[in-house]
Design a protein around this motif. Sequence first.
Motif, PDB file in Angstrom:
ATOM      1  N   VAL A  26      20.939  -5.498 -17.037  1.00  0.00           N
ATOM      2  CA  VAL A  26      21.700  -4.527 -16.262  1.00  0.00           C
ATOM      3  C   VAL A  26      22.903  -5.238 -15.658  1.00  0.00           C
ATOM      4  N   CYS A  27      23.989  -4.501 -15.502  1.00  0.00           N
ATOM      5  CA  CYS A  27      25.209  -5.029 -14.923  1.00  0.00           C
ATOM      6  C   CYS A  27      25.623  -4.131 -13.769  1.00  0.00           C
ATOM      7  N   HIS A  28      25.858  -4.743 -12.621  1.00  0.00           N
ATOM      8  CA  HIS A  28      26.226  -3.999 -11.416  1.00  0.00           C
ATOM      9  C   HIS A  28      27.707  -4.133 -11.088  1.00  0.00           C
ATOM     10  N   CYS A  29      28.525  -4.683 -12.000  1.00  0.00           N
ATOM     11  CA  CYS A  29      29.948  -4.869 -11.690  1.00  0.00           C
ATOM     12  C   CYS A  29      30.602  -3.504 -11.465  1.00  0.00           C
ATOM     13  N   LEU A  30      31.684  -3.511 -10.721  1.00  0.00           N
ATOM     14  CA  LEU A  30      32.349  -2.247 -10.398  1.00  0.00           C
ATOM     15  C   LEU A  30      32.913  -1.568 -11.633  1.00  0.00           C
ATOM     16  N   ALA A  31      33.340  -2.348 -12.640  1.00  0.00           N
ATOM     17  CA  ALA A  31      33.852  -1.751 -13.878  1.00  0.00           C
ATOM     18  C   ALA A  31      32.750  -0.982 -14.608  1.00  0.00           C
ATOM     19  N   CYS A  32      31.548  -1.539 -14.662  1.00  0.00           N
ATOM     20  CA  CYS A  32      30.431  -0.833 -15.303  1.00  0.00           C
ATOM     21  C   CYS A  32      30.013   0.387 -14.491  1.00  0.00           C
ATOM     22  N   GLN A  33      30.071   0.279 -13.177  1.00  0.00           N
ATOM     23  CA  GLN A  33      29.741   1.438 -12.353  1.00  0.00           C
ATOM     24  C   GLN A  33      30.717   2.583 -12.638  1.00  0.00           C
ATOM     25  N   ARG A  34      32.000   2.264 -12.722  1.00  0.00           N
ATOM     26  CA  ARG A  34      32.990   3.309 -13.016  1.00  0.00           C
ATOM     27  C   ARG A  34      32.818   3.833 -14.443  1.00  0.00           C
ATOM     28  N   ARG A  35      32.568   2.920 -15.379  1.00  0.00           N
ATOM     29  CA  ARG A  35      32.452   3.310 -16.793  1.00  0.00           C
ATOM     30  C   ARG A  35      31.280   4.246 -17.036  1.00  0.00           C
ATOM     31  N   THR A  36      30.155   3.968 -16.369  1.00  0.00           N
ATOM     32  CA  THR A  36      28.959   4.771 -16.612  1.00  0.00           C
ATOM     33  C   THR A  36      28.831   5.968 -15.677  1.00  0.00           C
ATOM     34  N   TYR A  59      37.847   1.865 -25.933  1.00  0.00           N
ATOM     35  CA  TYR A  59      38.510   1.439 -24.702  1.00  0.00           C
ATOM     36  C   TYR A  59      38.277  -0.059 -24.582  1.00  0.00           C
ATOM     37  N   VAL A  60      39.357  -0.838 -24.489  1.00  0.00           N
ATOM     38  CA  VAL A  60      39.251  -2.286 -24.391  1.00  0.00           C
ATOM     39  C   VAL A  60      39.412  -2.689 -22.926  1.00  0.00           C
ATOM     40  N   ARG A  61      38.458  -3.477 -22.440  1.00  0.00           N
ATOM     41  CA  ARG A  61      38.498  -3.975 -21.063  1.00  0.00           C
ATOM     42  C   ARG A  61      38.391  -5.484 -21.090  1.00  0.00           C
ATOM     43  N   VAL A  62      39.183  -6.137 -20.270  1.00  0.00           N
ATOM     44  CA  VAL A  62      39.131  -7.584 -20.149  1.00  0.00           C
ATOM     45  C   VAL A  62      38.198  -7.933 -18.997  1.00  0.00           C
ATOM     46  N   GLY A  63      37.198  -8.766 -19.280  1.00  0.00           N
ATOM     47  CA  GLY A  63      36.232  -9.166 -18.267  1.00  0.00           C
ATOM     48  C   GLY A  63      36.785 -10.241 -17.342  1.00  0.00           C
ATOM     49  N   ASP A  64      36.050 -10.553 -16.313  1.00  0.00           N
ATOM     50  CA  ASP A  64      36.454 -11.537 -15.313  1.00  0.00           C
ATOM     51  C   ASP A  64      36.710 -12.919 -15.904  1.00  0.00           C
ATOM     52  N   CYS A 115      25.749  -9.332  -6.887  1.00  0.00           N
ATOM     53  CA  CYS A 115      26.490  -9.254  -5.624  1.00  0.00           C
ATOM     54  C   CYS A 115      27.052  -7.853  -5.394  1.00  0.00           C
ATOM     55  N   ARG A 116      27.096  -7.031  -6.436  1.00  0.00           N
ATOM     56  CA  ARG A 116      27.605  -5.663  -6.322  1.00  0.00           C
ATOM     57  C   ARG A 116      26.492  -4.612  -6.424  1.00  0.00           C
ATOM     58  N   PRO A 125       9.880  -6.565 -11.233  1.00  0.00           N
ATOM     59  CA  PRO A 125       9.503  -7.963 -10.981  1.00  0.00           C
ATOM     60  C   PRO A 125       9.845  -8.845 -12.177  1.00  0.00           C
ATOM     61  N   GLY A 126      10.278 -10.055 -11.885  1.00  0.00           N
ATOM     62  CA  GLY A 126      10.552 -11.026 -12.940  1.00  0.00           C
ATOM     63  C   GLY A 126      11.955 -11.003 -13.507  1.00  0.00           C
ATOM     64  N   VAL A 127      12.806 -10.079 -13.051  1.00  0.00           N
ATOM     65  CA  VAL A 127      14.175 -10.027 -13.557  1.00  0.00           C
ATOM     66  C   VAL A 127      14.962 -11.205 -12.980  1.00  0.00           C
ATOM     67  N   THR A 128      15.649 -11.940 -13.841  1.00  0.00           N
ATOM     68  CA  THR A 128      16.503 -13.045 -13.415  1.00  0.00           C
ATOM     69  C   THR A 128      17.833 -12.465 -12.951  1.00  0.00           C
ATOM     70  N   THR A 129      18.258 -12.816 -11.731  1.00  0.00           N
ATOM     71  CA  THR A 129      19.504 -12.272 -11.197  1.00  0.00           C
ATOM     72  C   THR A 129      20.586 -13.350 -11.143  1.00  0.00           C
ATOM     73  N   PHE A 130      21.807 -12.894 -11.352  1.00  0.00           N
ATOM     74  CA  PHE A 130      23.000 -13.742 -11.279  1.00  0.00           C
ATOM     75  C   PHE A 130      23.990 -13.058 -10.359  1.00  0.00           C
ATOM     76  N   ALA A 131      24.567 -13.792  -9.425  1.00  0.00           N
ATOM     77  CA  ALA A 131      25.542 -13.207  -8.499  1.00  0.00           C
ATOM     78  C   ALA A 131      26.708 -12.588  -9.252  1.00  0.00           C
ATOM     79  N   LYS A 132      27.165 -13.264 -10.321  1.00  0.00           N
ATOM     80  CA  LYS A 132      28.222 -12.749 -11.187  1.00  0.00           C
ATOM     81  C   LYS A 132      27.755 -12.928 -12.625  1.00  0.00           C
ATOM     82  N   ASP A 133      28.669 -13.263 -13.527  1.00  0.00           N
ATOM     83  CA  ASP A 133      28.270 -13.557 -14.909  1.00  0.00           C
ATOM     84  C   ASP A 133      27.627 -14.943 -14.957  1.00  0.00           C
ATOM     85  N   PRO A 134      26.592 -15.119 -15.760  1.00  0.00           N
ATOM     86  CA  PRO A 134      26.021 -16.463 -15.898  1.00  0.00           C
ATOM     87  C   PRO A 134      27.013 -17.384 -16.597  1.00  0.00           C
ATOM     88  N   PRO A 135      26.909 -18.684 -16.332  1.00  0.00           N
ATOM     89  CA  PRO A 135      27.849 -19.630 -16.967  1.00  0.00           C
ATOM     90  C   PRO A 135      27.701 -19.691 -18.473  1.00  0.00           C
TER      91      PRO A 135
END
Length: 135
Positions: A26-36, A59-64, A115-116, A125-135
């Motif tokens: 799952v992605c909580h970024c603001l772009a995905c929130q607007r897109r969905t 639709y082409v979007r440039v990520g962070d 973070c969003r 339970p068990g979901v690995t979370t990342f503040a932003k995109d993983p490295p």
Amino acid sequence: MRSRTASCSCGQLRIEVHGEPLGVGVCHCLACQRRTGSVFAALAAFAAPYEVFGTATEYVRVGDQGGRFNFRFCPVCGSTVFHTEEGGEQSSVAVAVGAFADPSFPPPEDSVYDCRRHSWVQLPPGVTTFAKDPP
């Protein structure tokens, strides 16, 4: 090998994938929130090959981090069905989990842009979370 078909609301745009997902997240970024139009996007990655049926608008979007993502949606009903990343389009595809309309679909393993995440959204339970995109 098991195959799954995801489609838009009206059924005009479909994608058939094979095998089990490479990953579900799952992605909580603001772009995905607007897109969905929701508070997060739920996506499942699948290895090629895959088959697309129907007509898609892109639709082409440039990520962070500079990646270019080509989102495909139905020009009739507007549902986003899948996307690919430029440069990796032949190797895998990310499909909107809801487009499978399968309540038994595997749960997410990862959560990005936590973070969003809306404070009332609870992850399994068990979901690995990342503040932003993983490295």
